[in-house]
Design a protein around this motif. Sequence first.
Motif, PDB file in Angstrom:
ATOM      1  N   LEU A 230       0.828  -1.207   0.000  1.00 39.98           N
ATOM      2  CA  LEU A 230       0.000   0.000   0.000  1.00 39.98           C
ATOM      3  C   LEU A 230       0.864   1.258   0.000  1.00 39.98           C
ATOM      4  CD1 LEU A 230      -2.879  -0.995   2.442  1.00 39.98           C
ATOM      5  CD2 LEU A 230      -3.017  -0.704  -0.045  1.00 39.98           C
ATOM      6  N   ALA A 231       1.964   1.201   0.736  1.00 39.49           N
ATOM      7  CA  ALA A 231       2.851   2.358   0.764  1.00 39.49           C
ATOM      8  C   ALA A 231       3.421   2.616  -0.626  1.00 39.49           C
ATOM      9  CB  ALA A 231       3.972   2.131   1.770  1.00 39.49           C
ATOM     10  N   GLU A 232       3.752   1.541  -1.299  1.00 42.29           N
ATOM     11  CA  GLU A 232       4.283   1.668  -2.659  1.00 42.29           C
ATOM     12  C   GLU A 232       3.231   2.282  -3.592  1.00 42.29           C
ATOM     13  OE1 GLU A 232       5.750  -2.114  -4.307  1.00 42.29           O
ATOM     14  OE2 GLU A 232       4.757  -1.460  -6.163  1.00 42.29           O
ATOM     15  N   LEU A 233       2.002   1.804  -3.468  1.00 41.43           N
ATOM     16  CA  LEU A 233       0.937   2.354  -4.319  1.00 41.43           C
ATOM     17  C   LEU A 233       0.657   3.816  -3.972  1.00 41.43           C
ATOM     18  CD1 LEU A 233      -1.645  -0.562  -4.510  1.00 41.43           C
ATOM     19  CD2 LEU A 233      -0.452   0.480  -6.445  1.00 41.43           C
ATOM     20  N   ALA A 234       0.642   4.094  -2.675  1.00 43.23           N
ATOM     21  CA  ALA A 234       0.322   5.454  -2.249  1.00 43.23           C
ATOM     22  C   ALA A 234       1.371   6.446  -2.738  1.00 43.23           C
ATOM     23  CB  ALA A 234       0.208   5.513  -0.722  1.00 43.23           C
ATOM     24  N   ALA A 235       2.596   5.948  -2.958  1.00 43.36           N
ATOM     25  CA  ALA A 235       3.659   6.841  -3.407  1.00 43.36           C
ATOM     26  C   ALA A 235       3.549   7.149  -4.896  1.00 43.36           C
ATOM     27  CB  ALA A 235       5.017   6.210  -3.104  1.00 43.36           C
ATOM     28  N   GLU A 236       2.720   6.394  -5.594  1.00 44.97           N
ATOM     29  CA  GLU A 236       2.557   6.626  -7.035  1.00 44.97           C
ATOM     30  C   GLU A 236       1.600   7.798  -7.244  1.00 44.97           C
ATOM     31  OE1 GLU A 236       3.573   5.291  -9.839  1.00 44.97           O
ATOM     32  OE2 GLU A 236       4.778   3.606  -9.105  1.00 44.97           O
ATOM     33  N   PRO A 237       2.040   8.877  -7.892  1.00 49.44           N
ATOM     34  CA  PRO A 237       1.131  10.014  -8.035  1.00 49.44           C
ATOM     35  C   PRO A 237      -0.071   9.712  -8.920  1.00 49.44           C
ATOM     36  CG  PRO A 237       3.198  10.383  -9.218  1.00 49.44           C
ATOM     37  CD  PRO A 237       3.376   9.126  -8.429  1.00 49.44           C
ATOM     38  N   ARG A 238       0.049   8.711  -9.786  1.00 49.99           N
ATOM     39  CA  ARG A 238      -1.060   8.430 -10.689  1.00 49.99           C
ATOM     40  C   ARG A 238      -2.054   7.413 -10.109  1.00 49.99           C
ATOM     41  NH1 ARG A 238      -0.020  10.110 -15.935  1.00 49.99           N
ATOM     42  NH2 ARG A 238      -0.850   8.311 -16.996  1.00 49.99           N
ATOM     43  N   VAL A 239      -1.823   7.024  -8.861  1.00 50.71           N
ATOM     44  CA  VAL A 239      -2.718   6.050  -8.227  1.00 50.71           C
ATOM     45  C   VAL A 239      -3.573   6.748  -7.179  1.00 50.71           C
ATOM     46  CG1 VAL A 239      -2.841   3.974  -6.806  1.00 50.71           C
ATOM     47  CG2 VAL A 239      -1.135   4.135  -8.635  1.00 50.71           C
ATOM     48  N   THR A 240      -4.867   6.551  -7.247  1.00 46.03           N
ATOM     49  CA  THR A 240      -5.785   7.073  -6.234  1.00 46.03           C
ATOM     50  C   THR A 240      -6.375   5.888  -5.481  1.00 46.03           C
ATOM     51  OG1 THR A 240      -6.362   8.837  -7.760  1.00 46.03           O
ATOM     52  CG2 THR A 240      -7.824   8.517  -5.874  1.00 46.03           C
ATOM     53  N   ILE A 241      -6.181   5.878  -4.169  1.00 41.27           N
ATOM     54  CA  ILE A 241      -6.754   4.798  -3.356  1.00 41.27           C
ATOM     55  C   ILE A 241      -7.954   5.358  -2.604  1.00 41.27           C
ATOM     56  CG2 ILE A 241      -6.328   3.128  -1.519  1.00 41.27           C
ATOM     57  CD1 ILE A 241      -3.359   3.249  -2.244  1.00 41.27           C
ATOM     58  N   LEU A 242      -9.091   4.723  -2.787  1.00 44.43           N
ATOM     59  CA  LEU A 242     -10.319   5.200  -2.159  1.00 44.43           C
ATOM     60  C   LEU A 242     -10.868   4.143  -1.216  1.00 44.43           C
ATOM     61  CD1 LEU A 242     -12.150   6.650  -5.312  1.00 44.43           C
ATOM     62  CD2 LEU A 242     -10.949   7.946  -3.541  1.00 44.43           C
ATOM     63  N   PRO A 243     -10.578   4.276   0.094  1.00 50.14           N
ATOM     64  CA  PRO A 243     -11.242   3.368   1.030  1.00 50.14           C
ATOM     65  C   PRO A 243     -12.682   3.844   1.269  1.00 50.14           C
ATOM     66  CG  PRO A 243      -9.818   4.876   2.205  1.00 50.14           C
ATOM     67  CD  PRO A 243      -9.692   5.218   0.747  1.00 50.14           C
ATOM     68  N   ARG A 244     -13.457   3.017   1.936  1.00 49.21           N
ATOM     69  CA  ARG A 244     -14.870   3.340   2.226  1.00 49.21           C
ATOM     70  C   ARG A 244     -15.622   3.721   0.954  1.00 49.21           C
ATOM     71  NH1 ARG A 244     -11.882   6.044   6.236  1.00 49.21           N
ATOM     72  NH2 ARG A 244     -12.065   4.978   8.238  1.00 49.21           N
ATOM     73  N   THR A 245     -15.257   3.112  -0.141  1.00 46.74           N
ATOM     74  CA  THR A 245     -15.840   3.490  -1.424  1.00 46.74           C
ATOM     75  C   THR A 245     -16.327   2.237  -2.142  1.00 46.74           C
ATOM     76  OG1 THR A 245     -14.319   5.353  -1.552  1.00 46.74           O
ATOM     77  CG2 THR A 245     -15.380   4.666  -3.600  1.00 46.74           C
ATOM     78  N   THR A 246     -17.632   2.174  -2.348  1.00 44.34           N
ATOM     79  CA  THR A 246     -18.250   0.995  -2.942  1.00 44.34           C
ATOM     80  C   THR A 246     -18.528   1.248  -4.420  1.00 44.34           C
ATOM     81  OG1 THR A 246     -19.343   0.586  -0.837  1.00 44.34           O
ATOM     82  CG2 THR A 246     -20.202  -0.590  -2.755  1.00 44.34           C
ATOM     83  N   ALA A 247     -17.978   0.417  -5.271  1.00 41.41           N
ATOM     84  CA  ALA A 247     -18.392   0.451  -6.684  1.00 41.41           C
ATOM     85  C   ALA A 247     -19.730  -0.262  -6.746  1.00 41.41           C
ATOM     86  CB  ALA A 247     -17.353  -0.240  -7.551  1.00 41.41           C
ATOM     87  N   PHE A 248     -20.778   0.484  -7.007  1.00 39.41           N
ATOM     88  CA  PHE A 248     -22.117  -0.116  -6.871  1.00 39.41           C
ATOM     89  C   PHE A 248     -22.861  -0.272  -8.184  1.00 39.41           C
ATOM     90  CE2 PHE A 248     -22.825   4.446  -6.520  1.00 39.41           C
ATOM     91  CZ  PHE A 248     -23.915   4.634  -7.361  1.00 39.41           C
ATOM     92  N   GLY A 249     -22.407   0.423  -9.224  1.00 40.40           N
ATOM     93  CA  GLY A 249     -23.160   0.353 -10.482  1.00 40.40           C
ATOM     94  C   GLY A 249     -22.210   0.315 -11.661  1.00 40.40           C
ATOM     95  N   TYR A 250     -22.482  -0.603 -12.576  1.00 37.93           N
ATOM     96  CA  TYR A 250     -21.619  -0.763 -13.758  1.00 37.93           C
ATOM     97  C   TYR A 250     -22.513  -0.551 -14.972  1.00 37.93           C
ATOM     98  CZ  TYR A 250     -17.482  -2.700 -16.180  1.00 37.93           C
ATOM     99  OH  TYR A 250     -16.362  -2.880 -16.940  1.00 37.93           O
ATOM    100  N   PHE A 251     -22.259   0.552 -15.686  1.00 37.73           N
ATOM    101  CA  PHE A 251     -23.129   0.921 -16.804  1.00 37.73           C
ATOM    102  C   PHE A 251     -22.394   0.692 -18.130  1.00 37.73           C
ATOM    103  CE2 PHE A 251     -24.204   3.262 -13.022  1.00 37.73           C
ATOM    104  CZ  PHE A 251     -25.569   3.072 -12.926  1.00 37.73           C
ATOM    105  N   ALA A 252     -23.038   1.112 -19.208  1.00 42.29           N
ATOM    106  CA  ALA A 252     -22.460   0.879 -20.532  1.00 42.29           C
ATOM    107  C   ALA A 252     -21.166   1.684 -20.697  1.00 42.29           C
ATOM    108  CB  ALA A 252     -23.471   1.267 -21.605  1.00 42.29           C
TER     109      ALA A 252
END
Lengths: 979, 416
Positions: A230-252
Motif C-alpha cells: 500500500l505504501a508503494e501504491l500510495a507513493a505513485e502520483p497516478r494512483v488514487t486509493i479510495l477506502p470506504r468506497t463501494t463500486a455499486f453500479g456498472y453501466f455501458a
Amino acid sequence: MTGAFRTTTGGRIDRARPLSFRFDGRAFTGCAGDTLASALLANGVHLAGRSFKYHRPRGILAAGAEEPNALVGIDRGPGRYAPNLRATQVEIHDGLVAESQNRTPSLRFDIAALADFAAPLIPAGFYYKTFMQPAGWWAKLYEPRIRAAAGLGRAPRGADPDRYTQRYAHCETLVVGAGPAGIAAARAAAARGDRVILCDEQAEPGGSLLAETRARIDGLCAQDWLAAALAELAAEPRVTILPRTTAFGYFAQNFVALAERVTDHLAVPDPNLPRERLWQVRAREVVLATGAIERPLVFPENDRPGIMLADSARTYLARYGVKPGCRALVLAAHDDAYGAALDLAAAGMEIALIVDPRPAADGELPRRAMAAGLPVRMSATVVGTRGRLRVHEAHVGTIGADGGVRGVDVVSCDTLLMSGGWTPSVHLHSQARGKLAFRADLQAFVPGATPQACRSVGACAGEFGLQAALGPATRVEDDPVREGGFAGALPHDRPRARAFVDFQNDVTAKDLTLALREGFRSIEHVKRYTTNGMATDQGKTSNINALAIVAAASGRAIPEVGLTSFRQPYTPVTFGAFAGTSRGELFDPVRTTPIHGWAVAQGAIFEDVGQWKRAHHFPRPGEDMHAAVRRECAAVRARAGIFDASTLGKIEVVGRDAAEFLERLYVNSWKKLEPGRCRYGILLNEAGFVIDDGVIGRLAPDRFHVTTTTGGAARVLSMMEDYVQTEWPDLQIWLTSTTEQWAVIAVQGPKAREILAPLTEGIDLSRDAFAHMAVREGRVAGVPARLFRVSFTGELGFEVNVPAGQGRAVWEAIWEQARRHDAVAYGTETMHVLRAEKGYIIVGQETDGTVVPDDLGLGWAIGKGKRDFVGKRSLSRPDIAAPGRKQLVGLLSADPGHVLDEGAQIVAMRDPPPGTPALGHVTSSYWSATLGRSIALALVADGRARHGQTLFAPMPGGAVPVAVTGPVFHDPEGRSLDG
Amino acid sequence: MTRYSLWSLLREGLTGHRGWPKAWRDPAPRPSYDVVIVGGGGHGLATAFYLARNHGIRNVAVLERGWIGQGNSGRNTTVIRSNYFFPESAAFYEFALRLYETSARELNFNTMVSQRGLITLSHSRHDLEGARRWVNAMHLNGIDSEMLTTADIARMVPDLDCSPGARHPIHGGFMQRRGGIARHDAVVWGYARAADALGVDIIQNCEVTGFVFDGPRAAGVQTSRGTIMAGRIGLAAAGHQSVLAGMAGFRLPLTTYALQAFVSEPLKPWLDKVVISPATGVYASQSDKGEIVLGGALDLYPSYAQRGNLPVAEHVMSGFLELFPSMARVRFLRQWAGMTDVVHDSSPIIGAAPVEGIWLNCGWGTGGFKAIPAGGWTFAHTIANQAPHPLVEGFGLDRFARGALIDEAAASGIAH
C-alpha cells in the motif's frame, strides 16, 4: 477493557484508544478500528436485530456487506438519522448512538414476535390467498396492519443538513476491491504508468489480508506485506486509493459509479467535508477484484443469535481481536471452517465439535485440525438448535449412506459457526452484462465472457487462494488449498422445523419448495413469490442456496434454473449521494432577466414561468394584485406601459436557405417577406397541432430573427436542429439561440412613440416610415438595437431588443422617459389581460396540443399555395375538418362581476348528469378594467356557430350561465394599433 | 381450482401446506387454438381470462417468451388511478379502476389494491389552473377528485417540503382518493391462475419468431416451441409490440423507451399517499413492504434494452429530495427499467391490425399497469366480436389516419 470477549493482543484495533458508544440506550466501550458489530461482539452481544416477517431474534451473521440480520439506525442529531445500516459496516466513533430496529418495545422482548407462532399458517405468499373477506376489511383492517408490521427502520425526520457531492474521473484502470488480487492488479497497472483508481468498500484496503493469519508473502507476514504494498501504491502520483468506497453500479461503456463515505466514521466531522461523494468513473479497463462471500448452511433452526459464518468469526478474531464466544460448534462443508476452528482454538476458544457433512475431508486444514486434537465428526450435520436469544445447544445427527439422518447427539455451545464455501461476487460483472458460467466444484457461478473491457481476478473469478490472487511473481508460503462447498439444504429428520435461506426476509427451504409445488418454476417467480433475495442484502447470502434448493426440488441442474438478475446498486446508496449538489437552485436553475434587479427594487411580485422568474405585477403601497393589475391595464390603454419581455425565446436563423427553411417549418409564407418586415409565425408538430408561435422578423435576405414562446425556446430550437440535421441536411442555414443575448423591452400604449422618440437614433419612428409589423436596426439610448413594431396589447407598440449586458441601462433610460408620460411598468398578469381583451392566444393556455390553427381562428396565417410545411398533411385528415371541433370563442358571464375559473368546463345544460361530455373549457379568464366587466376565452365545440348562445360553466356552487361571443372584446377594428 | 381463503389456509397450515395445487398448469403447446395471445403480461393474461369468462372462448393460449410478468407488468411502480381528462380515457381508466376494486374477489387472488389516495401537486399558479381544469373535467366525467390547498397537503404528507422557499414551491394540488397502488405480481398471477382454471393454456419460455400466413390472413405463429395455428391472434407485447408487427409485415406508430424506477430500503409507514410532482419530474409511494417506490420521466433515447442509466437516477432522486429533504440519508436499494411503447398522442391502441387475423393491444406508454383489467376486458371483447368494445372505439389504429387523436399528455400536461 473494551469488552469481555476482547483478546489481549492481535488484530488491527487500537486498544489504547477506547471509544464509548450506545446501543439501544446501553453504554458500551469499543476500540478505535472496531465496527459496531465487532464492538458488540467484544461485549458479548450477539442479539442485534429482528427479522422482517416473524420478528425472530437474530445475531450478527457476517463481518461485511453481506450481513442480513444486524441492521441498525444511527442517530447523529436532528436530520441526521440513518436507518437500516449494517452493523458490520458501521465504524464506531466516540459517542456513536445506535439503535436496533423492527421491534416493539425492545429487542429482547418484541411483541410482534407473536407472528412466529403463527408461522405454520403464514408461509410464503399467504397474503395472496386471504384477507379478501369480508368486503372492505382489506382496506380498513388488514392492509393497515400489514403495513404497520412491515418495514424495517424508521424514516428520518427533518431536512438532512449534510452535504453530498459528486466527482467525475477518468482512468486507464479502475480496480474494484483492494484485497490481494486487487492490489496485485493495481500494482501491475501502476507499473505500466496507468492512471489507477483502487477502491474498496471497507475502512481500510487489504481485503482478506487484513485477517490473514498463516500465509507469508515474499517472506513477510500478510499485514507487513500489505503495508509495504500500500505504501508503494500510495507513493505513485497516478494512483488514487479510495477506502470506504463501494463500486455499486456498472453501466455501458465502462462507466462505473462509486459511493464514497467520507465522514460517517468521524466523531466530529470537518464541516467542510461532504458526508458522501458519488464518483462517476470512466475507465479504459475495469478490474473486478470483488472477492467472494461465504455461504451459510441451510439446516433446521440455523438462525439463532450466536450462529455465524465461520470465516466471519475468524475475521472478528484476527482483525478485531474479538472471540465470538466461549464454546463453538463448527459445521464445516468447506475446509476454511477448519482454519477458523484452528485460529479460534489457538485464541483459547473451546471447539466443542467440528461437524462435516462430507464423508471425508483430507485437505491440509482438516488434517491440521485433527492433528491439533480438535474433535471432528464426518458425515454428520446439525438437525436443530436451541436457545431463544442465543444458541445454547446444537443437535448433531449422522448422515447415512441413503442420505437420511439418524441418531441425535446434543452438543452444548454458545456459538455455532458454519461454512458452505464461497460464492464469488459476480455482481458487477453481471451488471456489465457479462455472462456467467456454473462451476460444479465450487457450486457457484463464475464470470464468463463480457462485452465490456472488464476482467475479474481472484476469488470473484473463482480463483481462490493467495497465490492465485497475487500471481506467480509473488512467493506465497503456507497457503493451503481449501476444498469443499455446499449449496442447498442439508438433510435432516425434522419435518416441522424451519431451515432459513433468506435470513432477513424469513424465507425457509420449505417456502421455496411450496412455491415450486404451486407452479412457480422460474427462479424469478420463486423469488417474487417467496421474497427470497429481495431483502436489503439482495440475496448475497441466500441466492445460491435458494437456487440449489429449487434445482434439487424440481429435478433440474442449477445452471438450468438460472440466476435472477443482478442490478445496481451492489449495496444500498443514499439518495443524498445521487442528488449530490443538485438541490434547490442547482436542482433546476433559476433564470432571471437583465431587468430583474430593477423589478426587485420596485417591489414587483414574481411568478415562476418554467425556470424564469417573471415580474407578475408591480403593486404600489396598499394595492393588492387586483388593484395593481387594474391600474396597470388602464395606464397602458390610456397612456403607455413598459414590460420586460426578455424571456421570449429567440433564435437567429441565418444562411442562404433561411427563408426556405422557415417556409418548410412554419405554416406561413416567408419567401416573399421583405427585409425590414415581420410576420406572426405559427409552428405545428407533425400531427398538425399548434406547438409554438411568435413574431419573426426578416433583417436581411439571409437573416431572420425568430421569437418563440418563453417555454418553447429550447423545444423549438431542438425541433429546428432535428429537421436541419436529419431531414434537410442540404439546406444552408445556421441556428443560434440568442434568448439570453437580447434584452427585450416592450413599450406599449398610445404614448409609446413619444417615449421612444427622444432615445432613438437612426430609425424614423413615424407612422409612415415604420409601419406595424416592421423591424429596424438603429440605436436606442445609445445602444445598438433591433426595434420591432409589434403589439401584444392592441395598442401602438414597440419591442426594443438590445444586448443583454445593456438591458438594464436601456430599460432605465426608457423608464425615465415613460415616467414623463405617466406610464407604468407592468407585469405578466397585465400582459395576459390586455392580450385576452384582444383575443390574442397564448400557446399552452389557449392550446393544449390538440388544437389546429383553424380552431383558433388563425387559418388565415397558413400560407396559401404552399407545397408543404410541417403538419400540413395532418391538417388534411378527415377529423381535422369534421364538425364538432373545439373553436376559440369569447365568453361573457351573465353576471358581469363573476370571473369564471380558468379550467371550468362548458356544457349546454344547467345541471348536466354525470358522464356528460363537456363542450369545452375556459382557457383564460380575467377582470377587464377596460371593459369594466369579466371576460373569458374558451375552446368550445363548434364555438363559432354558437355566438349568441347561452351555455353553462358547472361549478361546485352551481352552474354559471355564459354568453358566447367572438374572442375579440376590445377594439375589434384595430384602430389603436397605430396609436 | 382450490379456492383461496382463510379456511383453506388454516386447513393447509395443519398439513404442512402439502395440498396446494399449482396456481397454473405448465402445458405443452397444442398445434392450434381458437385464439393465441402473444405476451404473458397483465394485458395478455387478462385478455385470456375475459375471453374465457365473458365470451366462453376457452381454447386459448397465452405465449410468453420468458416467464409471465417478466416485462412491464413486473417492472412498474404499481400505481392505479383514473384521473384522466378526455371522456374517452376517463371512461376507460375508470372502468379499469372499478375492475381493480373488485379484482381480488373476482380472481380469488389478493391483488392488494390499496386505494390510499393519489395527490398531484401543483407547483405554480399555471399548474393550479391546469389542475382546476382537470378536476372539473373529472367531475363531469363522474370521477372523484378534489382540489387541495397547500395546508391540506402538508397535513396529509407531513414530510413534504411545503415551504414557500422551495425551488418549486407547492401551490396546492388535487387528489383522487380512489387512486393508489396494487401488487403487480399478484395481478399477473391472479389473472394467470383464473384464466388457467377456465382452461387457458399459459405457455412460458415460448418465443414467437414469425407468423404463418394463409393468403393475406395471419393463421398462426412460429415459436421456439414449434408452429402454433390460431383462429385469431392477439398481440399484447408492450415494448416489443413493434418487433412483432415487423415480423407480421406492418409498422406501428410506437417508439420504445426505457422507463426506470427505484426503490429504497424498507421503512416503517412513512408515506400514506401516492404523490406526483410534475415540476420535479418525480412520483413516489410506499409499498406495503415499506419500500419507497420512485418513478420519473422516460429515458431520452429510444431503446429496447431493459437497463438503467445514472443520469435519470440522479435526476429522479434529486427531485425526490426536493420534495422530501429529510430522505437524503435513506438508501436506494434497487433499480429497474421497463420498456414502454409510446404513441405520439399517448393513448393506447386497441383494435384490428392492418393484417387480417391479428388484433392489437399496445401503446400504453408508461401507464399500462393501471389499465390491465380494462385492457384485457375490452381486448377480449374486440377479439371475440371482431369489432371494438364501445369503450375503445376511439383507440383504433385508424385514428392516426383520421386525425382523431386523444392527446392526454397534451391535455393534462402529464404522460400516462
